[in-house]
Scaffold this motif. Structure first.
Motif, PDB file in Angstrom:
ATOM      1  N   ARG A 126      14.591  -6.715   9.586  1.00  0.00           N
ATOM      2  CA  ARG A 126      15.849  -7.137   8.980  1.00  0.00           C
ATOM      3  C   ARG A 126      15.879  -8.610   8.594  1.00  0.00           C
ATOM      4  O   ARG A 126      16.822  -9.048   7.939  1.00  0.00           O
ATOM      5  N   ILE A 127      14.895  -9.380   9.014  1.00  0.00           N
ATOM      6  CA  ILE A 127      14.886 -10.793   8.666  1.00  0.00           C
ATOM      7  C   ILE A 127      13.587 -11.124   7.937  1.00  0.00           C
ATOM      8  O   ILE A 127      12.493 -10.872   8.444  1.00  0.00           O
ATOM      9  N   ARG A 128      13.710 -11.629   6.740  1.00  0.00           N
ATOM     10  CA  ARG A 128      12.545 -11.869   5.890  1.00  0.00           C
ATOM     11  C   ARG A 128      12.904 -12.939   4.862  1.00  0.00           C
ATOM     12  O   ARG A 128      14.088 -13.179   4.591  1.00  0.00           O
ATOM     13  N   ARG A 129      11.888 -13.547   4.295  1.00  0.00           N
ATOM     14  CA  ARG A 129      12.123 -14.511   3.226  1.00  0.00           C
ATOM     15  C   ARG A 129      12.425 -13.789   1.907  1.00  0.00           C
ATOM     16  O   ARG A 129      11.788 -12.790   1.584  1.00  0.00           O
ATOM     17  N   VAL A 130      13.384 -14.317   1.178  1.00  0.00           N
ATOM     18  CA  VAL A 130      13.725 -13.821  -0.158  1.00  0.00           C
ATOM     19  C   VAL A 130      13.795 -15.032  -1.079  1.00  0.00           C
ATOM     20  O   VAL A 130      13.534 -16.165  -0.658  1.00  0.00           O
ATOM     21  N   SER A 131      14.151 -14.817  -2.320  1.00  0.00           N
ATOM     22  CA  SER A 131      14.301 -15.946  -3.246  1.00  0.00           C
ATOM     23  C   SER A 131      15.408 -16.870  -2.755  1.00  0.00           C
ATOM     24  O   SER A 131      16.509 -16.406  -2.436  1.00  0.00           O
ATOM     25  N   PRO A 132      15.144 -18.171  -2.670  1.00  0.00           N
ATOM     26  CA  PRO A 132      16.165 -19.100  -2.160  1.00  0.00           C
ATOM     27  C   PRO A 132      17.354 -19.213  -3.103  1.00  0.00           C
ATOM     28  O   PRO A 132      17.264 -18.900  -4.288  1.00  0.00           O
ATOM     29  N   ASN A 133      18.449 -19.670  -2.554  1.00  0.00           N
ATOM     30  CA  ASN A 133      19.669 -19.893  -3.328  1.00  0.00           C
ATOM     31  C   ASN A 133      19.652 -21.330  -3.843  1.00  0.00           C
ATOM     32  O   ASN A 133      20.010 -22.271  -3.138  1.00  0.00           O
ATOM     33  N   GLU A 134      19.217 -21.505  -5.077  1.00  0.00           N
ATOM     34  CA  GLU A 134      19.066 -22.849  -5.633  1.00  0.00           C
ATOM     35  C   GLU A 134      20.403 -23.553  -5.805  1.00  0.00           C
ATOM     36  O   GLU A 134      20.471 -24.784  -5.820  1.00  0.00           O
ATOM     37  N   GLY A 136      19.154 -27.101   7.398  1.00  0.00           N
ATOM     38  CA  GLY A 136      19.973 -25.916   7.557  1.00  0.00           C
ATOM     39  C   GLY A 136      20.488 -25.730   8.967  1.00  0.00           C
ATOM     40  O   GLY A 136      19.863 -26.141   9.948  1.00  0.00           O
ATOM     41  N   TYR A 137      21.653 -25.097   9.058  1.00  0.00           N
ATOM     42  CA  TYR A 137      22.230 -24.665  10.335  1.00  0.00           C
ATOM     43  C   TYR A 137      22.794 -23.281  10.120  1.00  0.00           C
ATOM     44  O   TYR A 137      23.478 -23.017   9.127  1.00  0.00           O
ATOM     45  N   VAL A 138      22.564 -22.366  11.069  1.00  0.00           N
ATOM     46  CA  VAL A 138      23.187 -21.050  11.033  1.00  0.00           C
ATOM     47  C   VAL A 138      23.709 -20.733  12.421  1.00  0.00           C
ATOM     48  O   VAL A 138      23.031 -20.961  13.418  1.00  0.00           O
ATOM     49  N   GLY A 139      24.951 -20.245  12.478  1.00  0.00           N
ATOM     50  CA  GLY A 139      25.505 -19.883  13.775  1.00  0.00           C
ATOM     51  C   GLY A 139      27.003 -20.068  13.824  1.00  0.00           C
ATOM     52  O   GLY A 139      27.661 -20.355  12.819  1.00  0.00           O
ATOM     53  N   VAL A 198      23.038 -27.552   4.716  1.00  0.00           N
ATOM     54  CA  VAL A 198      23.725 -26.290   4.434  1.00  0.00           C
ATOM     55  C   VAL A 198      24.099 -25.663   5.771  1.00  0.00           C
ATOM     56  O   VAL A 198      23.219 -25.356   6.586  1.00  0.00           O
ATOM     57  N   VAL A 199      25.401 -25.515   5.998  1.00  0.00           N
ATOM     58  CA  VAL A 199      25.909 -24.976   7.258  1.00  0.00           C
ATOM     59  C   VAL A 199      26.417 -23.561   7.012  1.00  0.00           C
ATOM     60  O   VAL A 199      27.399 -23.356   6.290  1.00  0.00           O
ATOM     61  N   VAL A 200      25.729 -22.590   7.598  1.00  0.00           N
ATOM     62  CA  VAL A 200      26.075 -21.174   7.415  1.00  0.00           C
ATOM     63  C   VAL A 200      26.762 -20.677   8.678  1.00  0.00           C
ATOM     64  O   VAL A 200      26.159 -20.682   9.760  1.00  0.00           O
ATOM     65  N   GLU A 231      21.858  -9.911   2.004  1.00  0.00           N
ATOM     66  CA  GLU A 231      20.980 -10.680   1.126  1.00  0.00           C
ATOM     67  C   GLU A 231      21.469 -12.109   0.934  1.00  0.00           C
ATOM     68  O   GLU A 231      20.663 -13.031   0.771  1.00  0.00           O
ATOM     69  N   ASP A 232      22.791 -12.311   0.945  1.00  0.00           N
ATOM     70  CA  ASP A 232      23.321 -13.671   0.802  1.00  0.00           C
ATOM     71  C   ASP A 232      22.888 -14.544   1.979  1.00  0.00           C
ATOM     72  O   ASP A 232      22.543 -15.720   1.802  1.00  0.00           O
ATOM     73  N   LEU A 233      22.909 -13.980   3.177  1.00  0.00           N
ATOM     74  CA  LEU A 233      22.469 -14.722   4.358  1.00  0.00           C
ATOM     75  C   LEU A 233      20.979 -15.037   4.267  1.00  0.00           C
ATOM     76  O   LEU A 233      20.554 -16.178   4.514  1.00  0.00           O
ATOM     77  N   LEU A 234      20.168 -14.040   3.903  1.00  0.00           N
ATOM     78  CA  LEU A 234      18.728 -14.264   3.809  1.00  0.00           C
ATOM     79  C   LEU A 234      18.389 -15.299   2.738  1.00  0.00           C
ATOM     80  O   LEU A 234      17.486 -16.122   2.920  1.00  0.00           O
ATOM     81  N   ALA A 235      19.125 -15.275   1.617  1.00  0.00           N
ATOM     82  CA  ALA A 235      18.875 -16.253   0.555  1.00  0.00           C
ATOM     83  C   ALA A 235      19.210 -17.667   1.028  1.00  0.00           C
ATOM     84  O   ALA A 235      18.498 -18.632   0.710  1.00  0.00           O
ATOM     85  N   ALA A 236      20.289 -17.798   1.813  1.00  0.00           N
ATOM     86  CA  ALA A 236      20.648 -19.112   2.345  1.00  0.00           C
ATOM     87  C   ALA A 236      19.592 -19.607   3.323  1.00  0.00           C
ATOM     88  O   ALA A 236      19.143 -20.763   3.243  1.00  0.00           O
ATOM     89  N   LEU A 237      19.164 -18.731   4.238  1.00  0.00           N
ATOM     90  CA  LEU A 237      18.145 -19.121   5.211  1.00  0.00           C
ATOM     91  C   LEU A 237      16.827 -19.474   4.517  1.00  0.00           C
ATOM     92  O   LEU A 237      16.115 -20.394   4.946  1.00  0.00           O
TER      93      LEU A 237
END
Length: 398
Positions: free
Chosen positions: A189-197, A208-211, A241-243, A274-280
């Protein structure tokens, strides 16, 4: 029957992965949790797991407000336990803290032969000290509630080895009744995707921060760290970028404005899929800003596992459990202030090869040691022993 009070499901990744692991092993799973803006339904079924959600007052910010919040949660949990018992029944109640009060609603069901499992997510006495910087009467109550929870539990699932030792030493549990299950993400469920430019916004480096964004999570330290990077180190081509979301979101936004770094920080709010993965995947450096205190020194942060799984280099304070998990794959501040965090981040910002090498070490560590399939197997096996009455210690427990 899994009960969690502080986050809705499936947002709570650990709880959702545990529920899915038990479902895949043949269990019928129900979950009781709070509602949120993202998950407002009182009832829904997701992937054959029935989820019962209840209202809560606004998240507490003071000691007496916590008592009100927890009293409301306990009322709804007890009400929904009876509803689920009539609807489909259950053999085991698993309580996920905080708070260490869910044993109060679970204990009566032990009279009907139900088993009680304590999924030890947080060390609540230490969390109280971190939030309020004092001990006293309420801290004593939390220690008593924790001990009562341990005494009521037939099985304890500890989030790390530090918690396991606490369950045995402070909680009086037998070693064979405590099993460690780390909150590592499912690699499927966690993988690299195209980044959110758009999040990068032209910056050379993204921190980055997530949490969750609560007082104890240190997002204010991240904001101050960005201020030091810009003002003291001339790092003007950075963006943080704070998610995530939480009760301290508005206060850290105000702090960013007061320090003059609002233009360098993007707050995305809660993201998923996908939005989360793109941010990460946009992060160049993962920041773990949780400040130095006795609570953060003991916890295993989801950020550690998530950054590592994606091969993101990370910077944190020198916390015992964080260093034990990351070892040489992490970079640590020499002091306990946001200025020290900034100093630790500068080499990774300025040296691309150093940053990439750090990320590769983190990814190799995650591939070798942070494996949810292995954790899920240990978790399900603990349940099997519980129901079979076989209390021989697992290999991990031993």
């Amino acid at each position: 029957m899994i009960i969690v009070e502080n986050l809705p499901v499936p947002l709570d990744r650990r709880v959702w992965q545990e529920a899915c692991a038990l479902r895949d092993a043949g269990w019928t799973i129900s979950v009781i949790c709070p509602k949120s803006a993202q998950f407002p339904l009182a009832f829904e079924t997701i992937d054959d797991i029935e989820i019962f959600r209840h209202d809560l007052p606004l998240e507490a910010s003071g000691r007496f407000a916590f008592l009100y919040e927890y009293a409301a949660a306990l009322f709804h949990e007890f009400r929904l336990l009876w509803k689920v018992r009539r609807r489909r029944g259950f053999d085991v109640i698993q309580a996920c803290n905080p708070p260490d009060l869910i044993f109060l609603v679970a204990a009566p069901f032990k009279l009907f032969g139900k088993r009680f499992v304590f999924d030890h997510h947080d060390v609540c006495p230490e969390l109280f000290v971190a939030k309020f910087e004092r001990r006293g009467f309420f801290h004593t109550l939390l220690l008593l509630a924790e001990k009562a929870t341990f005494r009521t539990a037939d099985l304890v699932i500890s989030a790390n080895e530090t918690y396991r030792r606490l369950a045995i030493s402070r909680g009086g549990k037998k070693p064979e009744d405590v099993v460690t299950v780390y909150s590592v993400p499912d690699k499927a469920r966690i993988r690299r995707v195209s980044p959110n430019e758009a999040l990068r916004a032209g910056a050379a480096t993204v921190l980055g921060y997530v949490g969750i964004i609560a007082d104890q999570d240190g997002v204010d330290h991240l904001v101050r760290c960005v201020h030091h990077l810009v003002a003291d180190h001339g790092q003007r081509s950075i963006r943080a970028v704070v998610v995530g979301d939480g009760p301290a979101l508005e206060s850290v936004k105000r702090l960013a404005g007061e320090l003059g770094v609002a233009d360098h920080i993007t707050f995305t709010g809660y993201l998923r899929g996908e939005d989360l993965l793109a941010a990460l995947s946009t992060f160049d450096i993962g920041i773990i800003p949780d400040p130095v205190n006795e609570y953060n020194d003991k916890i295993s942060m989801n950020k550690v596992f998530e950054y590592s799984a994606l091969g993101i280099s990370s910077v944190s304070y020198d916390l015992t459990e964080t260093r034990r998990l990351l070892g040489e794959a992490g970079r640590y501040a020499l002091g306990a202030t946001p200025a020290d965090l900034a100093v630790a981040a500068v080499p990774l910002i300025e040296d691309l090869e150093l940053r990439l090498a750090s990320g590769r070490r983190a990814k190799a560590l995650a591939d070798a040691q942070f494996d949810w399939d292995r954790e899920a197997e240990r978790y399900v096996a603990a349940y099997a022993r519980l129901m079979d009455g076989d209390r021989r210690p697992s290999a991990a427990g031993a």
